[in-house]
Write a protein that holds these residues in place. Structure first.
Motif, PDB file in Angstrom:
ATOM      1  N   ALA A   1      10.361   7.275   1.638  1.00 28.56           N
ATOM      2  CA  ALA A   1      10.433   8.689   1.248  1.00 28.56           C
ATOM      3  C   ALA A   1       9.993   8.884  -0.200  1.00 28.56           C
ATOM      4  O   ALA A   1      10.813   9.048  -1.092  1.00 28.56           O
ATOM      5  CB  ALA A   1      11.862   9.202   1.446  1.00 28.56           C
ATOM      6  N   LEU A   2       8.671   8.878  -0.420  1.00 30.81           N
ATOM      7  CA  LEU A   2       8.188   9.015  -1.804  1.00 30.81           C
ATOM      8  C   LEU A   2       8.075  10.489  -2.226  1.00 30.81           C
ATOM      9  O   LEU A   2       7.620  10.802  -3.329  1.00 30.81           O
ATOM     10  CB  LEU A   2       6.843   8.297  -1.974  1.00 30.81           C
ATOM     11  CG  LEU A   2       6.909   6.780  -1.762  1.00 30.81           C
ATOM     12  CD1 LEU A   2       5.526   6.138  -1.919  1.00 30.81           C
ATOM     13  CD2 LEU A   2       7.893   6.118  -2.725  1.00 30.81           C
ATOM     14  N   GLU A   3       8.468  11.361  -1.331  1.00 27.72           N
ATOM     15  CA  GLU A   3       8.641  12.788  -1.658  1.00 27.72           C
ATOM     16  C   GLU A   3       7.363  13.548  -1.981  1.00 27.72           C
ATOM     17  O   GLU A   3       7.369  14.462  -2.800  1.00 27.72           O
ATOM     18  CB  GLU A   3       9.700  12.969  -2.759  1.00 27.72           C
ATOM     19  CG  GLU A   3      11.066  12.504  -2.278  1.00 27.72           C
ATOM     20  CD  GLU A   3      12.178  12.710  -3.289  1.00 27.72           C
ATOM     21  OE1 GLU A   3      11.973  13.394  -4.289  1.00 27.72           O
ATOM     22  OE2 GLU A   3      13.262  12.137  -3.048  1.00 27.72           O
ATOM     23  N   TYR A   4       6.254  13.162  -1.383  1.00 24.46           N
ATOM     24  CA  TYR A   4       5.063  14.020  -1.393  1.00 24.46           C
ATOM     25  C   TYR A   4       4.290  13.743  -0.104  1.00 24.46           C
ATOM     26  O   TYR A   4       4.639  12.838   0.653  1.00 24.46           O
ATOM     27  CB  TYR A   4       4.202  13.805  -2.652  1.00 24.46           C
ATOM     28  CG  TYR A   4       3.601  12.429  -2.775  1.00 24.46           C
ATOM     29  CD1 TYR A   4       4.343  11.377  -3.293  1.00 24.46           C
ATOM     30  CD2 TYR A   4       2.288  12.173  -2.366  1.00 24.46           C
ATOM     31  CE1 TYR A   4       3.797  10.102  -3.398  1.00 24.46           C
ATOM     32  CE2 TYR A   4       1.738  10.907  -2.474  1.00 24.46           C
ATOM     33  CZ  TYR A   4       2.500   9.881  -2.991  1.00 24.46           C
ATOM     34  OH  TYR A   4       1.970   8.622  -3.088  1.00 24.46           O
TER      35      TYR A   4
ATOM     36  N   GLY B   1       0.824  -1.207   0.000  1.00 22.90           N
ATOM     37  CA  GLY B   1       0.000   0.000   0.000  1.00 22.90           C
ATOM     38  C   GLY B   1       0.854   1.251   0.000  1.00 22.90           C
ATOM     39  O   GLY B   1       2.025   1.218   0.375  1.00 22.90           O
ATOM     40  N   ILE B   2       0.232   2.342  -0.427  1.00 22.52           N
ATOM     41  CA  ILE B   2       0.899   3.651  -0.321  1.00 22.52           C
ATOM     42  C   ILE B   2       0.015   4.538   0.552  1.00 22.52           C
ATOM     43  O   ILE B   2      -1.173   4.717   0.272  1.00 22.52           O
ATOM     44  CB  ILE B   2       1.116   4.289  -1.712  1.00 22.52           C
ATOM     45  CG1 ILE B   2       2.173   3.494  -2.490  1.00 22.52           C
ATOM     46  CG2 ILE B   2       1.561   5.754  -1.559  1.00 22.52           C
ATOM     47  CD1 ILE B   2       2.542   4.062  -3.855  1.00 22.52           C
ATOM     48  N   VAL B   3       0.593   5.047   1.625  1.00 23.57           N
ATOM     49  CA  VAL B   3      -0.107   5.959   2.553  1.00 23.57           C
ATOM     50  C   VAL B   3       0.927   6.887   3.179  1.00 23.57           C
ATOM     51  O   VAL B   3       2.123   6.724   2.965  1.00 23.57           O
ATOM     52  CB  VAL B   3      -0.836   5.201   3.694  1.00 23.57           C
ATOM     53  CG1 VAL B   3      -2.049   4.466   3.217  1.00 23.57           C
ATOM     54  CG2 VAL B   3       0.097   4.264   4.427  1.00 23.57           C
ATOM     55  N   GLY B   4       0.449   7.833   4.007  1.00 22.85           N
ATOM     56  CA  GLY B   4       1.377   8.690   4.748  1.00 22.85           C
ATOM     57  C   GLY B   4       1.989   7.906   5.912  1.00 22.85           C
ATOM     58  O   GLY B   4       1.338   7.023   6.486  1.00 22.85           O
ATOM     59  N   PHE B   5       3.228   8.270   6.261  1.00 20.48           N
ATOM     60  CA  PHE B   5       3.891   7.582   7.366  1.00 20.48           C
ATOM     61  C   PHE B   5       3.110   7.775   8.669  1.00 20.48           C
ATOM     62  O   PHE B   5       3.077   6.886   9.531  1.00 20.48           O
ATOM     63  CB  PHE B   5       5.330   8.107   7.510  1.00 20.48           C
ATOM     64  CG  PHE B   5       6.080   7.435   8.617  1.00 20.48           C
ATOM     65  CD1 PHE B   5       6.365   6.082   8.571  1.00 20.48           C
ATOM     66  CD2 PHE B   5       6.482   8.162   9.742  1.00 20.48           C
ATOM     67  CE1 PHE B   5       7.037   5.454   9.612  1.00 20.48           C
ATOM     68  CE2 PHE B   5       7.157   7.539  10.783  1.00 20.48           C
ATOM     69  CZ  PHE B   5       7.436   6.188  10.719  1.00 20.48           C
ATOM     70  N   ASP B   6       2.449   8.926   8.815  1.00 27.43           N
ATOM     71  CA  ASP B   6       1.640   9.175  10.022  1.00 27.43           C
ATOM     72  C   ASP B   6       0.545   8.117  10.157  1.00 27.43           C
ATOM     73  O   ASP B   6       0.274   7.620  11.260  1.00 27.43           O
ATOM     74  CB  ASP B   6       1.016  10.579   9.970  1.00 27.43           C
ATOM     75  CG  ASP B   6       0.173  10.777   8.718  1.00 27.43           C
ATOM     76  OD1 ASP B   6       0.723  10.642   7.607  1.00 27.43           O
ATOM     77  OD2 ASP B   6      -1.033  11.033   8.842  1.00 27.43           O
TER      78      ASP B   6
END
Ligand SMILES: Nc1ncnc2c1ncn2[C@@H]1O[C@H](COP(=O)(O)OP(=O)(O)OP(=O)(O)O)[C@@H](O)[C@H]1O
Ligand SMILES: O=P(O)(O)OC[C@H]1O[C@H](OP(=O)(O)OP(=O)(O)O)[C@H](O)[C@@H]1O
Ligand SMILES: [Mg+2]
Length: 386
Positions: free
Chosen positions: A141-144, A118-123
């Motif tokens: 660190a996908l930079e967005y 999955g892709i999500v925010g680290f938070d």
């Protein structure tokens, strides 16, 4: 806005929310009907039977479009028939299903084995993953989606001269009867952070958004929320304090450890996605620059280029002879040079190239920079014990 007081499990001064597999069974006395609410880390036989690899992407919110844009830039465009359809494909990756979900549900479903990647925010990983060891950061660190989770207090009243977490903790106002009231959506990370920082008298309330209103409404003394530009805090007369940052966040690629180890094909797909992401993100900040230079030999041209500080490229310049036929003979008195240049240094590099005799300068964007080995891939294998 509805604010409900949370009543989590209390152990000492810590508040913790249990996040184990919860099975809630409601049985009507007359019929034996069961309602089960299941949320947990086991990969059961049913989950393992599925052969497709499942990739969870944010279905809405600020991460959704940036995530699709990043994948597109990596030549991994997501083919979604219409925006309300929650399943999609990435034609480049056979046997992969994309499932659009709310970010928090992506993390929950990775833990329960219903998603593999999955892709999500680290938070979101930190809040809803709660340190679960099955969750593994593949790319951190996908930079967005850059933001940080931070404690904020009013600029006015009793907080006027409070500028650090230590000062906040020492305020005589907080007692067992009248604790510091914090409004947050981060009901796992919030209590954990307060406990780790020695704040004893704290109570939490929660809401789904617009938390910055809580102090002015008299509902809370402080808030713990995401901050990016700081505008929302400023506009609501709130300030961050020294030592009040819980974590820094940006978009990350996260996987289920069990899926990577147990599910056939999951590791190969992860490798491909990771390689493309790394190669793309490395390339984003660079241009390829080609130019012609007159010279007596490739070495002499290379020496001139390397005399300039901004022209060394990633691994030095590539210098190739340009052959021409003159008086019936093939000769080379021109050379084509190719270098990679950081976007920020482009103009300076072009000036330096001209200064050493470069002409016909062509600049093109880079799609990928593939290294011999992807550093994060080696790190992933290490984490998996492979
Ligand atoms: N102000 C911000 N600037 C940059 N990134 C942010 C900001 N706020 C949130 N994010 C990032 O975007 C993610 C998604 O936030 P968003 O507000 O779109 O959804 P959400 O609040 O998690 O979802 P929901 O509205 O369903 O609760 C956050 O988890 C965080 O990583
Ligand atoms: O520092 P800033 O750039 O002002 O951003 C911070 C705001 O962004 C997020 O809210 P969002 O816009 O997602 O609204 P929400 O409260 O509905 O989640 C976050 O919860 C803050 O309120
Ligand atoms: Mg939000």
């Amino acid at each position: 806005m509805s604010m409900s007081m949370l009543q989590p499990c209390l152990s000492g001064s810590t508040l913790s929310f249990p996040f184990k597999r919860t099975v809630l069974v409601c049985c009507a006395p007359s019929q034996q009907s069961h309602v089960a609410l299941v949320n947990g880390p086991l990969l059961d036989a049913g989950v393992l039977q599925r052969t497709e690899i499942r990739f969870g992407l944010p279905s809405k919110g600020r991460m959704a479009s940036d995530t699709l844009d990043l994948l597109k830039d990596c030549q991994l465009s997501v083919k979604q028939v219409n925006p309300r359809q929650y399943v999609a494909q990435i034609p480049q990756l056979a046997n992969l299903e994309v499932w659009f979900q709310r970010p928090k549900d992506i993390v929950r479903k990775l833990v329960s084995g219903d998603l593999d990647l999955g892709i999500v925010g680290f938070d979101t990983v930190s809040e809803y993953g709660q340190g679960n060891e099955d969750l593994i950061l593949v790319h951190d660190a996908l930079e967005y989606g850059d933001c940080h989770l931070s404690l904020a207090i009013p600029k006015y009243g009793i907080f006027e001269n409070i500028n650090s977490l230590k000062e906040l903790a020492k305020m005589p106002q907080w007692t067992a009867e009248k604790p510091l009231r914090v409004a947050t959506g981060f009901t796992y990370l919030g209590p954990k952070f307060m406990k780790e920082n020695g704040l004893k008298y704290v109570t939490f309330s929660t809401a789904d958004g617009a938390l910055e209103a809580a102090p002015a409404m008299g509902i809370a003394d402080a808030i713990l929320d995401l901050v990016s530009s700081g505008t929302t805090l400023r506009e609501n007369n709130l300030k961050e304090i020294e030592g009040g940052i819980v974590l820094e966040s940006q978009a990350v690629l996260v996987a289920s450890r069990k899926a990577l180890i147990q599910r056939k094909g999951a590791l190969d797909i992860t490798h491909e996605i990771l390689e493309r992401l790394e190669a793309h993100l490395r390339a984003v900040g660079q241009f390829t620059v080609t130019a012609n230079m007159r010279g007596s030999s490739a070495e002499e041209v290379a020496e001139r280029i390397l005399s300039q500080p901004s022209l060394s490229g990633l691994q030095g310049p590539t210098v190739s002879p340009v052959f021409r036929k003159r008086d019936g003979k093939v000769a080379s008195d021109y050379f084509a040079i190719v270098i990679c240049v950081p976007k920020k240094a482009l103009y300076k590099s072009v000036q330096q190239l001209r200064a050493v005799g470069g002409s016909g300068v062509l600049v093109s964007p880079l799609t990928y920079i593939f290294d011999e080995e992807t550093p994060r891939w080696r790190e992933l294998l290490r984490k998996l014990g492979l």
